[in-house]
Design a protein around this motif. Structure first.
Motif: not given
Length: 158
Positions: A51-62, A90-92, A102-106
């Protein structure tokens, strides 16, 4: 085994991450997964990261979706999905020890039994799965990593 699918709309606001964690915790209890199980703790961490990745990196609803066992099954697979409206893959990232992010996908890669992503309309869906296994002992072998068959589905939208 019946599976309960639930979903939560997420606004592009960092405060939504805490709300998503609380919502996921409340759904686990109804599926027979105890809050003190390691599966529950891991799932909540994965909810937080995706959810953090979606909120921070897209700026779109999810949309956050959980597929949970409908009963207190000893073995089951829990699936977590976050779908957003950004087509950006998504890019690790590789970060040094000083970085605070920067460790979310890891983490997802290290904690989930399986994970991946796919294009969905004009956006994407990132998913991960956790297997719920009985504690290994003399009478109960560890899980074999098999994927369960989902016979029936129940659905709830929030």
């Amino acid at each position: 085994m019946q599976v309960l699918q639930v979903q939560l709309e997420i606004r592009p606001d960092p405060a939504e991450v805490g709300r998503a964690r609380r919502w996921a915790r409340s759904r686990l209890a109804g599926s027979g997964i105890g809050a003190d199980e390691s599966l529950a703790e891991t799932l909540i961490l994965l909810v937080s990261e995706l959810v953090t990745n979606a909120v921070v990196h897209t700026g779109c609803p999810a949309v956050l979706r959980l597929s949970l066992p409908g009963t207190a099954a000893e073995t089951a697979t829990v699936r977590l999905e976050v779908a957003d409206r950004s087509a950006q893959a998504p890019v690790p990232r590789w970060v040094d020890g000083e970085a605070t992010g920067g460790r979310g996908l890891a983490l997802v890669d290290g904690l989930a039994d399986r994970w991946g992503w796919s294009c969905e309309g004009t956006g994407k869906r990132i998913w991960c799965e956790l297997d719920r296994c009985p504690e290994p002992g003399p009478a109960t072998p560890a899980c074999t990593g098999r994927t369960p068959a989902y016979d029936g589905l129940a659905y709830e939208a929030v």
